[in-house]
Design a protein around this motif. Sequence first.
Motif, PDB file in Angstrom:
ATOM      1  N   GLU A 391      47.367  45.754  36.002  1.00 21.71           N
ATOM      2  CA  GLU A 391      46.069  45.867  36.664  1.00 21.71           C
ATOM      3  C   GLU A 391      45.064  44.942  35.960  1.00 21.71           C
ATOM      4  O   GLU A 391      44.835  45.073  34.764  1.00 21.71           O
ATOM      5  N   VAL A 392      44.486  44.025  36.741  1.00 20.85           N
ATOM      6  CA  VAL A 392      43.534  43.062  36.168  1.00 20.85           C
ATOM      7  C   VAL A 392      42.157  43.288  36.791  1.00 20.85           C
ATOM      8  O   VAL A 392      42.038  43.371  38.018  1.00 20.85           O
ATOM      9  N   LEU A 393      41.144  43.398  35.966  1.00 16.70           N
ATOM     10  CA  LEU A 393      39.768  43.478  36.469  1.00 16.70           C
ATOM     11  C   LEU A 393      39.209  42.055  36.495  1.00 16.70           C
ATOM     12  O   LEU A 393      39.050  41.414  35.454  1.00 16.70           O
ATOM     13  N   VAL A 394      38.906  41.568  37.714  1.00 13.25           N
ATOM     14  CA  VAL A 394      38.507  40.163  37.851  1.00 13.25           C
ATOM     15  C   VAL A 394      37.059  39.976  37.383  1.00 13.25           C
ATOM     16  O   VAL A 394      36.148  40.638  37.879  1.00 13.25           O
ATOM     17  N   GLU A 395      36.873  39.067  36.425  1.00 11.11           N
ATOM     18  CA  GLU A 395      35.546  38.832  35.868  1.00 11.11           C
ATOM     19  C   GLU A 395      34.922  37.530  36.338  1.00 11.11           C
ATOM     20  O   GLU A 395      33.730  37.446  36.546  1.00 11.11           O
ATOM     21  N   ASP A 396      35.752  36.482  36.477  1.00 12.44           N
ATOM     22  CA  ASP A 396      35.207  35.148  36.700  1.00 12.44           C
ATOM     23  C   ASP A 396      36.238  34.209  37.301  1.00 12.44           C
ATOM     24  O   ASP A 396      37.401  34.552  37.401  1.00 12.44           O
ATOM     25  N   GLN A 397      35.714  32.998  37.600  1.00 10.89           N
ATOM     26  CA  GLN A 397      36.597  31.924  37.990  1.00 10.89           C
ATOM     27  C   GLN A 397      37.229  31.354  36.718  1.00 10.89           C
ATOM     28  O   GLN A 397      36.587  31.396  35.666  1.00 10.89           O
ATOM     29  N   ASN A 398      38.451  30.814  36.836  1.00 12.85           N
ATOM     30  CA  ASN A 398      39.025  30.101  35.704  1.00 12.85           C
ATOM     31  C   ASN A 398      38.277  28.772  35.565  1.00 12.85           C
ATOM     32  O   ASN A 398      38.346  27.932  36.461  1.00 12.85           O
ATOM     33  N   PRO A 399      37.532  28.544  34.486  1.00 14.85           N
ATOM     34  CA  PRO A 399      36.732  27.311  34.405  1.00 14.85           C
ATOM     35  C   PRO A 399      37.585  26.048  34.440  1.00 14.85           C
ATOM     36  O   PRO A 399      37.102  24.985  34.799  1.00 14.85           O
ATOM     37  N   MET A 406      40.013  34.840  36.826  1.00 15.49           N
ATOM     38  CA  MET A 406      40.541  35.388  35.577  1.00 15.49           C
ATOM     39  C   MET A 406      39.939  36.755  35.278  1.00 15.49           C
ATOM     40  O   MET A 406      38.835  37.081  35.722  1.00 15.49           O
ATOM     41  N   GLY A 407      40.698  37.529  34.549  1.00 14.78           N
ATOM     42  CA  GLY A 407      40.236  38.851  34.146  1.00 14.78           C
ATOM     43  C   GLY A 407      41.124  39.357  33.031  1.00 14.78           C
ATOM     44  O   GLY A 407      41.866  38.569  32.428  1.00 14.78           O
ATOM     45  N   ARG A 408      41.022  40.647  32.760  1.00 11.62           N
ATOM     46  CA  ARG A 408      41.814  41.198  31.665  1.00 11.62           C
ATOM     47  C   ARG A 408      42.660  42.372  32.125  1.00 11.62           C
ATOM     48  O   ARG A 408      42.276  43.114  33.026  1.00 11.62           O
ATOM     49  N   THR A 409      43.807  42.511  31.478  1.00 12.21           N
ATOM     50  CA  THR A 409      44.624  43.705  31.700  1.00 12.21           C
ATOM     51  C   THR A 409      43.945  44.850  30.951  1.00 12.21           C
ATOM     52  O   THR A 409      43.040  44.624  30.146  1.00 12.21           O
ATOM     53  N   ARG A 410      44.412  46.065  31.190  1.00 16.87           N
ATOM     54  CA  ARG A 410      43.851  47.195  30.450  1.00 16.87           C
ATOM     55  C   ARG A 410      44.033  46.984  28.949  1.00 16.87           C
ATOM     56  O   ARG A 410      43.207  47.394  28.147  1.00 16.87           O
ATOM     57  N   THR A 411      45.127  46.302  28.586  1.00 20.81           N
ATOM     58  CA  THR A 411      45.400  46.054  27.171  1.00 20.81           C
ATOM     59  C   THR A 411      44.661  44.820  26.646  1.00 20.81           C
ATOM     60  O   THR A 411      44.945  44.352  25.547  1.00 20.81           O
ATOM     61  N   LEU A 424      36.895  38.362  45.019  1.00 21.28           N
ATOM     62  CA  LEU A 424      37.606  39.211  44.052  1.00 21.28           C
ATOM     63  C   LEU A 424      36.780  39.673  42.849  1.00 21.28           C
ATOM     64  O   LEU A 424      37.204  40.568  42.110  1.00 21.28           O
ATOM     65  N   LYS A 425      35.615  39.084  42.651  1.00 25.18           N
ATOM     66  CA  LYS A 425      34.831  39.439  41.466  1.00 25.18           C
ATOM     67  C   LYS A 425      34.585  40.955  41.404  1.00 25.18           C
ATOM     68  O   LYS A 425      34.116  41.553  42.373  1.00 25.18           O
ATOM     69  N   GLY A 426      34.912  41.544  40.274  1.00 22.72           N
ATOM     70  CA  GLY A 426      34.685  42.976  40.096  1.00 22.72           C
ATOM     71  C   GLY A 426      35.766  43.856  40.702  1.00 22.72           C
ATOM     72  O   GLY A 426      35.665  45.076  40.655  1.00 22.72           O
ATOM     73  N   LYS A 427      36.810  43.235  41.264  1.00 23.28           N
ATOM     74  CA  LYS A 427      37.893  44.027  41.873  1.00 23.28           C
ATOM     75  C   LYS A 427      39.028  44.237  40.867  1.00 23.28           C
ATOM     76  O   LYS A 427      39.300  43.390  40.018  1.00 23.28           O
TER      77      LYS A 427
END
Length: 454
Positions: A391-399, A406-411, A424-427
């Motif tokens: 599960e990835v929480l989308v934060e931003d575009q890959n610059p 791009m986003g982060r896994t729970r880990t 997708l931002k915030g999804k």
Amino acid sequence: MTTSRRHYHITTFGCQMNKADSERMAGILEDMGFEWSEDPNQADVILYNTCTIRDNAEQKVYSYLGRQAKRKHEQPDLTLIVAGCVAQQEGEALLRRVPELDLVMGPQHANRLQDLLQQVFDGNQVVATEPIHIIEDITKPRRDSKVTAWVNVIYGCNERCTYCVVPNVRGVEQSRTPEAIRSEMEELGRQGYKEVTLLGQNIDAYGRDLPGVTPEGRHQHTLTDLLYYVHDVPGVERIRFATSHPRYFTERLIRACAELPKVCEHFHIPFQSGDNEVLKRMARGYTHEKYRRIIKTIREYMPDAAISADAIVGFPGETEEQFENTLKLVEDIGFDQLNTAAYSPRPGTPAAVWENQLSEEVKSDRLHRLNHLVATIAAERSQRYMGRLEEVLVEDQNPKDKTQVMGRTRTNRLTFFTGDINELKGKLVKVRISEVRAFSLTGEPVEVREVVSV
Ligand code: SAH
Ligand code: SF4
Ligand code: F3S
């Protein structure tokens, strides 16, 4: 002079605490009618929020400042501010070094920026470094992200690690009340933030300074209690906390993290050294055996948990054998990430005046060897994600690749995948991992989770 609005610029050095302070100070400046300027050379107010954890962090500030001090000679109405930890450490000495400065303010004064600036606009040169009770934050921070947010939980540090300036510059521990923390999180939830990181230098020491003890004799307000208290804040889907001190990391806390679904399976617990003799001289208050037990317990409750930490090499008197104990700990634990640093003697700390300082060559050689091991182990740890659904929480575009987000896994592994940021931002997206690297992953989106707020 044009009549356009006045602009401000903030450059932030150092840790997440400073980043959070900068966001609050930016909020204050915007309330005062200033507008953000990305370019410091276009700004009327320039604020450097500084870090003094190591000498190189401090020196960076002086080179930035030198440039702006020169500019001030051509533009006398430019306002120059040094905030943060160098400001606190140096105080008035900074004014002697850079007389062009208008305001020198320690981290405890961040929420007072408006009041202090008013004094500057009234024609004063101001130094605000006396210890104060941090006023509850009533300003709206200007947050860098619309998806993830920091929430201060405890300010200051009551430890006395022999290498560290933080207690000198951040003052004694001051915990915010659970109610204030929860209400800030509720506001974030309403604004659409999905992830909150609770912040403190030693976050697991939270609540020691708040009144109240339980019948069993423990503090009534601990980080564990706080997690239970804030866990159901609507809209907030993920909760993280940093930084943890091994001395206060209890099994009760670990159990809470395993039990509470929003608390992410990533723990940042610095160990500093893998050698008991060095740990003792650092005054850390634990042994490497205790550290290993904490990690073992975390993994019993949450087998896939990611572990990261900080470590120092070349502490005064560290022998080759003692350094190898650090390597051994790193190898045995299998860290997902490790922030490493060569020991830097800091003014006003005990270890700085010990005679058994190591040479720069030894320190940099050890740093190099440790970093090499860290990269190897992180790459091995990344392998476990291959083919998995994360599960990835989308934060931003890959610059570096605008077709990716791009986003982060729970880990907390940084993850890239193809997608449109506007959609997708915030999804929270389920991503099938297809490529792994030491510190990041790439995958294919499988499903976007529709979040129904509780
Ligand atoms: N409160 C946290 C860390 C705060 S400072 C803790 O106790 O773990 C962030 C990191 O900077 C520390 O973990 C340490 O690894 C590093 N650090 C602090 N003082 C240092 C020094 N004098 N030289 C090199 N690294 C240092
Ligand atoms: Fe520094 Fe130690 Fe406090 Fe961490 S616990 S901030 S290393 S004095
Ligand atoms: Fe640096 Fe101050 Fe943080 S010294 S690491 S900015 S607490």
